[in-house]
Design a protein around this motif. Sequence first.
Motif, PDB file in Angstrom:
ATOM      1  N   SER A 198       0.820  -1.213   0.000  1.00 38.95           N
ATOM      2  CA  SER A 198       0.000   0.000   0.000  1.00 38.95           C
ATOM      3  C   SER A 198       0.852   1.261   0.000  1.00 38.95           C
ATOM      4  N   LEU A 199       2.131   1.141   0.403  1.00 39.25           N
ATOM      5  CA  LEU A 199       3.029   2.290   0.396  1.00 39.25           C
ATOM      6  C   LEU A 199       3.503   2.630  -1.015  1.00 39.25           C
ATOM      7  N   TYR A 200       3.101   1.815  -1.990  1.00 39.62           N
ATOM      8  CA  TYR A 200       3.487   2.066  -3.381  1.00 39.62           C
ATOM      9  C   TYR A 200       2.267   2.297  -4.264  1.00 39.62           C
ATOM     10  N   ASP A 201       1.142   2.660  -3.656  1.00 39.77           N
ATOM     11  CA  ASP A 201      -0.046   3.008  -4.432  1.00 39.77           C
ATOM     12  C   ASP A 201       0.257   4.162  -5.365  1.00 39.77           C
ATOM     13  N   GLY A 202       0.037   3.961  -6.657  1.00 42.31           N
ATOM     14  CA  GLY A 202       0.210   5.040  -7.626  1.00 42.31           C
ATOM     15  C   GLY A 202       1.621   5.254  -8.119  1.00 42.31           C
ATOM     16  N   ILE A 203       2.546   4.337  -7.790  1.00 42.36           N
ATOM     17  CA  ILE A 203       3.939   4.566  -8.182  1.00 42.36           C
ATOM     18  C   ILE A 203       4.123   4.542  -9.701  1.00 42.36           C
ATOM     19  N   GLY A 204       3.309   3.755 -10.392  1.00 42.70           N
ATOM     20  CA  GLY A 204       3.429   3.705 -11.847  1.00 42.70           C
ATOM     21  C   GLY A 204       3.095   5.040 -12.493  1.00 42.70           C
ATOM     22  N   ALA A 205       1.953   5.620 -12.090  1.00 47.01           N
ATOM     23  CA  ALA A 205       1.540   6.916 -12.635  1.00 47.01           C
ATOM     24  C   ALA A 205       2.529   8.003 -12.241  1.00 47.01           C
ATOM     25  N   ASP A 206       3.019   7.947 -11.007  1.00 48.88           N
ATOM     26  CA  ASP A 206       3.939   8.977 -10.536  1.00 48.88           C
ATOM     27  C   ASP A 206       5.281   8.901 -11.250  1.00 48.88           C
ATOM     28  N   THR A 207       5.760   7.683 -11.491  1.00 48.82           N
ATOM     29  CA  THR A 207       7.024   7.523 -12.206  1.00 48.82           C
ATOM     30  C   THR A 207       6.911   8.032 -13.641  1.00 48.82           C
ATOM     31  N   GLY A 208       5.771   7.728 -14.284  1.00 45.44           N
ATOM     32  CA  GLY A 208       5.544   8.224 -15.637  1.00 45.44           C
ATOM     33  C   GLY A 208       5.506   9.745 -15.673  1.00 45.44           C
ATOM     34  N   ALA A 209       4.798  10.330 -14.694  1.00 40.25           N
ATOM     35  CA  ALA A 209       4.716  11.796 -14.625  1.00 40.25           C
ATOM     36  C   ALA A 209       6.084  12.404 -14.366  1.00 40.25           C
ATOM     37  N   THR A 210       6.873  11.761 -13.503  1.00 41.62           N
ATOM     38  CA  THR A 210       8.209  12.265 -13.172  1.00 41.62           C
ATOM     39  C   THR A 210       9.130  12.231 -14.389  1.00 41.62           C
ATOM     40  N   LEU A 211       9.116  11.129 -15.124  1.00 46.45           N
ATOM     41  CA  LEU A 211       9.960  11.000 -16.313  1.00 46.45           C
ATOM     42  C   LEU A 211       9.604  12.057 -17.359  1.00 46.45           C
ATOM     43  N   ILE A 212       8.316  12.181 -17.654  1.00 47.64           N
ATOM     44  CA  ILE A 212       7.878  13.126 -18.678  1.00 47.64           C
ATOM     45  C   ILE A 212       8.132  14.566 -18.246  1.00 47.64           C
ATOM     46  N   SER A 213       7.740  14.877 -16.994  1.00 46.35           N
ATOM     47  CA  SER A 213       7.884  16.243 -16.489  1.00 46.35           C
ATOM     48  C   SER A 213       9.343  16.681 -16.452  1.00 46.35           C
ATOM     49  N   SER A 214      10.207  15.825 -15.921  1.00 44.78           N
ATOM     50  CA  SER A 214      11.623  16.175 -15.802  1.00 44.78           C
ATOM     51  C   SER A 214      12.279  16.295 -17.173  1.00 44.78           C
ATOM     52  N   PHE A 215      11.935  15.366 -18.079  1.00 47.14           N
ATOM     53  CA  PHE A 215      12.511  15.434 -19.425  1.00 47.14           C
ATOM     54  C   PHE A 215      12.121  16.735 -20.097  1.00 47.14           C
ATOM     55  N   LEU A 216      10.824  17.081 -20.056  1.00 46.84           N
ATOM     56  CA  LEU A 216      10.361  18.317 -20.688  1.00 46.84           C
ATOM     57  C   LEU A 216      10.980  19.541 -20.029  1.00 46.84           C
ATOM     58  N   TYR A 217      11.056  19.515 -18.697  1.00 48.22           N
ATOM     59  CA  TYR A 217      11.589  20.673 -17.990  1.00 48.22           C
ATOM     60  C   TYR A 217      13.036  20.940 -18.389  1.00 48.22           C
ATOM     61  N   TYR A 218      13.887  19.915 -18.288  1.00 49.23           N
ATOM     62  CA  TYR A 218      15.303  20.111 -18.589  1.00 49.23           C
ATOM     63  C   TYR A 218      15.539  20.397 -20.064  1.00 49.23           C
ATOM     64  N   TYR A 219      14.718  19.807 -20.936  1.00 47.41           N
ATOM     65  CA  TYR A 219      14.901  20.054 -22.369  1.00 47.41           C
ATOM     66  C   TYR A 219      14.550  21.504 -22.709  1.00 47.41           C
ATOM     67  N   VAL A 220      13.370  21.954 -22.246  1.00 40.61           N
ATOM     68  CA  VAL A 220      12.949  23.327 -22.513  1.00 40.61           C
ATOM     69  C   VAL A 220      13.905  24.309 -21.851  1.00 40.61           C
ATOM     70  N   TYR A 221      14.318  24.001 -20.610  1.00 43.18           N
ATOM     71  CA  TYR A 221      15.229  24.890 -19.888  1.00 43.18           C
ATOM     72  C   TYR A 221      16.553  25.052 -20.634  1.00 43.18           C
ATOM     73  N   SER A 222      17.181  23.939 -21.002  1.00 44.62           N
ATOM     74  CA  SER A 222      18.480  24.017 -21.665  1.00 44.62           C
ATOM     75  C   SER A 222      18.370  24.671 -23.035  1.00 44.62           C
ATOM     76  N   PHE A 223      17.237  24.439 -23.729  1.00 48.14           N
ATOM     77  CA  PHE A 223      17.038  25.062 -25.045  1.00 48.14           C
ATOM     78  C   PHE A 223      16.882  26.575 -24.906  1.00 48.14           C
ATOM     79  N   LEU A 224      16.002  27.012 -23.992  1.00 47.99           N
ATOM     80  CA  LEU A 224      15.785  28.448 -23.793  1.00 47.99           C
ATOM     81  C   LEU A 224      17.054  29.133 -23.298  1.00 47.99           C
TER      82      LEU A 224
END
Length: 308
Positions: free
Chosen positions: A55-81
């Motif tokens: 139960s301590l890992y409820d939602g880990i799949g969705a959270d990991t997906g959100a983390t991967l996408i969010s971090s990738f987009l953030y660092y890509y846009v940041y480094s580009f700008l």
Amino acid sequence: MTSVLPPFVQAASGSLGAASANALTYPLDLITTRIQATEKGASIRKQIHTYGLSSLYDGIGADTGATLISSFLYYYVYSFLRAVVVRGNGKSKAAMLSLPQELAIGYLSGIASRSITTPLNLITVRLQTARVSDDSSAQGGTSRFTAICQQIFREEGLRGFWKGFSSNFVLSLNPAVTLYLFQQYRRVMLKGKERASPPPGHSFIGGALANSIAVIMLYPLLLAKTVVQASRRSNSTNNSSQGPSIRSSLQGIYTAGGFFALYRGLAAQLFKGILRQGTAMMVKQRIEQLVVQAYLRQRALRRVQYKG
């Protein structure tokens, strides 16, 4: 983050670092969310006894997906700008920008990444708080992820997946401030080659300190966003009433518990942030170092072959 590596490399290393940190600290993240979402807090011991350690890992799949996408987009846009601004200023790629420039670039990057990953973040919060909210539709069944999506759509339609997004117009300053403070840490505490490529220990400490300061500055909004996203409409309302807003949540928390209630769960949030941001920065820097080392070895090999 004054790396001169291409945006894709920075984005990939940043997302892998964030995902690694997320997996390491996820149980603490779940506990923090449950503390924030419920006035009385959640009895973690009781939940483990009732539902097991899983139960301590409820939602880990969705959270990991959100983390991967969010971090990738953030660092890509940041480094580009950042590269665009540096080029416009006629400076070297590793040059330090002014505070307004750094914050503006980080802020725009945060808005861009959160606008896409907010639905996954919302689903994660619902999954994390389903057990403490007696939400039977999100417990058991063949797919709790699908059940949550259907529930959100029934409550508020497609727009409901961006519930609490308005807070991101302020909360997007969090990663911007964190990155700026991390750069200042490198600038003040490190010299020479270490400033360009910080050792793992300094990456961890610098990332943890920067994140802690940013979280303390914006925590009440972070708390209100969690409360809004965790809220569910009662079937008895027939969807006629609006759910809580960021403003009403802040007012409700303050009215019920006073000023200090606005910092409910701060200790757990800071502890999680220290481990998570410190680990993310450390892994990111290490991946970038390995990429540079691999490139230098490959270039040296080519020179040897060319001379031969």
